[in-house]
Design an enzyme around this catalytic site. Structure first.
Site, PDB file in Angstrom:
ATOM      1  N   GLU B  49      32.258  40.092  30.767  1.00  0.00           N
ATOM      2  CA  GLU B  49      31.986  41.643  32.110  1.00  0.00           C
ATOM      3  C   GLU B  49      31.796  42.718  30.661  1.00  0.00           C
ATOM      4  OE1 GLU B  49      34.336  42.586  35.531  1.00  0.00           O
ATOM      5  OE2 GLU B  49      34.943  40.411  35.794  1.00  0.00           O
ATOM      6  N   HIS B 272      41.946  43.655  33.119  1.00  0.00           N
ATOM      7  CA  HIS B 272      43.009  43.313  32.711  1.00  0.00           C
ATOM      8  C   HIS B 272      43.157  43.135  31.092  1.00  0.00           C
ATOM      9  CE1 HIS B 272      40.917  39.491  35.137  1.00  0.00           C
ATOM     10  NE2 HIS B 272      40.312  40.578  35.310  1.00  0.00           N
TER      11      HIS B 272
END
Lengths: 406, 406
Positions: B49, B272
């Site tokens: 990402e 995360h």
């Protein structure tokens, strides 16, 4: 195996030109292809442009007796067109779809819809592990001004990289397919140089077939004669390539091409000629090291040449990304202007009805259409730019690695 | 190498959540990620990402001193988001883009535009060949009714097949990434079973970090709390997996996750948690044979379960292909009807002007819009059907091979 240590393998490769509703006398030709395959009993059959799964199923039913193993690679809207028939069990398969494959709006060419790919099959014969690749690269529609050259080069590079990375445990690597490149083209030199694959036509002890091994020839009644005018003998764009990667040697004993009409009929199997190779695979005492196919200084030149062409494609894609983006912005501005005018009219700011309703609505619809289309194309060309940049970067890395070698 | 025959490798993996204009406090977090990487000096850093190439370039500039080698994988509209920083030279790379990755019209999810892929890097450390894979699979937006499960399973299968086919000459295989699957999910069992990869969390001698190794936890200020309601501890969807494929053993000495805010700040690195593994790679006397990760009867169950789910997806895709095709035909019929009426009116067959021009034109534009949209979707779902069928077929072949083994 013949004797103790030599395996003789007969390979058949053909671009079948079996496009439903478009290819002439398709069903008849597919029947003829089935007949010759049943009669000749090759070991391995690599076919391209079998676009209809029904044709594949018909062939499978017909050939089940002599080729008990087969695989059809699915991808794209119409399938990949790639399929394989084998006398030996297919142990595993993998499909790699090329990241670039023409343009969806080039409907008259249609390559984009085919999901052009390379299919890998693992086959073990007499204890020898074969990595068999079958592929079909983007067509060349105009050699003088080949707008698809960068895409085809990306495909040739991805094909070479895919083969290199997946064939490390193979004893023998075989590649068959319609590469849509002439033998001296940069894409073929790149593929051969970067993988070490050898050209069965160039290596064959005996050759029989069309002059210069051509596979698209003016004599074939289905070829477009005008396209072949600069090449009176035809062109060679279908290949069987091979190499041995461990303690084996491969020799091409014989290469044949078909030369026009099928036996007992008035038509050829396809608009392409089939290529048939008889290979001798022999176990040798010592393991041969993995090697590149071209001397390294020459390979540097080939990769540099390919990278330059990819760079040309990159700049064209960047221009198209820019112009489609600008078009989308203009359409959006027009829509906003219309919205402002309509709101103004509704709020009674303007005297009376300033625009005829019909033209006003038509203009709005046109603007919406252009906005959607231009946005879609902008996204598409953005992806194209990314993939061309990625390939250029990989080639740069390869060049550095080649130049740094002692 | 520590001593003579043990190599200690420290690996960092993080989904960075660095989406331009959308991710909160992105630039600040990217700086923090750069800081920790420079400070901790891992051997290998696998990031997902990182959607902006500018962020990658900033990290590259910042980390050049301690991680002289890096690679960004380009694909899709926004890039793949995958990049790697390494203390050791990256010898070669290959990108495999998953054939299915959600739907272009699910704009609110956006996975389709990301060109989700698996990136392979070849790295050689102290003579040991590492195949390092970094990936990010399709997100799960609703666990109860997960419309993307078949696509994620196709991705898990393609990932497993890609690893199997490309890692045959590797000494050690490492996979890091956000797999968007819980440890007990069928996709993870399929991936681990079919490749033989081991889960660093399950194998680690020491563990430190979020309870159960979770990497998406309610304590993180960026996670959506409502989505994690059924999982009070959080979920584990980011993994480091590994295996040794030849005469090597790999042991996970220590596994850590981050647990919230970065040192000296009030924010975490991402939504995360990062996963950090310390691996010990040791050369052992005899070569270990290639083996699957799960006992074969269990593996048959796992592949069967996955194939059933892919079958469910296939039937849904077939239904969508049918309904979009029907919609396109209806729109075409409406257009033809309008054309006939307009021609009739022009030829003076009708008395006067039977339709108000404005509504007539609006209806025609609407029909054209629906026709184009429905045709596009029909083509898309046709491709989806092909890929699901292809995967089902490959799984069937795998099952046959498993069942035929002595």
């Amino acid at each position: 195996m013949e004797g103790d240590d030599t395996l003789r393998l007969r390979v058949f490769d053909l671009n079948c030109w079996a496009i439903r509703y478009l290819s002439k006398r398709r069903q008849e030709r597919v029947r003829l292809i089935g007949d010759i395959l049943r009669q000749e009993r090759f070991d391995l059959v690599l076919l391209q442009e079998v676009w209809s799964e029904q044709d594949y199923s018909d062939l499978k039913a017909k050939l089940g007796g002599c080729y008990p193993f087969s695989h059809y690679f699915r991808s794209g809207v119409f399938g990949s067109g790639l399929c394989v028939f084998s006398r030996f069990p297919i142990l595993d398969t993998l499909l790699y779809q090329y990241s670039l494959n023409g343009y969806p709006y080039m409907l008259q060419h249609g390559d984009w819809f085919c999901g052009k790919s390379v299919g890998l099959l693992i086959i073990k014969i007499s204890g020898i592990v074969f990595n068999v690749y079958v592929t079909h690269l983007h067509a060349e529609y105009c050699r003088e001004k080949d707008a698809y050259l960068p895409h085809r080069l990306v495909q040739a590079w991805e094909l070479a990289q895919f083969i290199r990375h997946t064939s490390k445990a193979a004893d023998v690597v075989l590649l068959g397919g319609d590469l849509n490149m002439h033998p001296e083209d940069v894409g073929i030199r790149l593929l051969r140089g970067w993988t070490g694959l050898r050209d069965a036509f160039a290596e064959a002890t005996r050759f029989e077939g069309c002059e210069d091994g051509c596979t698209l020839v003016p004599n074939n009644c289905f070829t477009v004669k005008t396209e072949l005018l600069p090449f009176p003998l035809g062109i060679r764009i279908d290949y069987i390539l091979y190499k041995a990667v461990s303690s084996f040697t491969v020799k091409c004993e014989e290469l044949k091409t078909t030369t026009g009409t099928a036996l007992g009929t008035d038509i050829p199997f396809s608009d392409h000629e089939a290529v048939m190779a008889t290979l001798h695979i022999r176990r040798q005492g010592q393991a041969a090291g993995a090697n590149l196919g071209t001397a390294e200084p020459m390979l540097v030149d080939v990769v540099t040449e390919a990278r330059t062409e990819v760079g040309v494609g990159l700049r064209a894609a960047q221009r198209q990304r820019y112009s489609t983006g600008r078009m989308a912005v203009l359409a959006l501005l027009l829509l906003l202007l219309q919205a402002a005018a309509a709101l103004g009219a509704l709020a009674g700011l303007a005297d009376g009805q300033p625009f005829p309703k019909l033209s006003f609505s038509l203009l709005a619809f046109l603007a919406i259409g252009v906005l959607l289309l231009a946005t879609g194309l902008h996204l598409f060309h953005t992806m194209e730019v990314k993939m061309l940049q990625g390939t250029e970067e990989q080639m740069r890395m390869a060049l550095r690695a080649l130049q740094e070698r002692p």
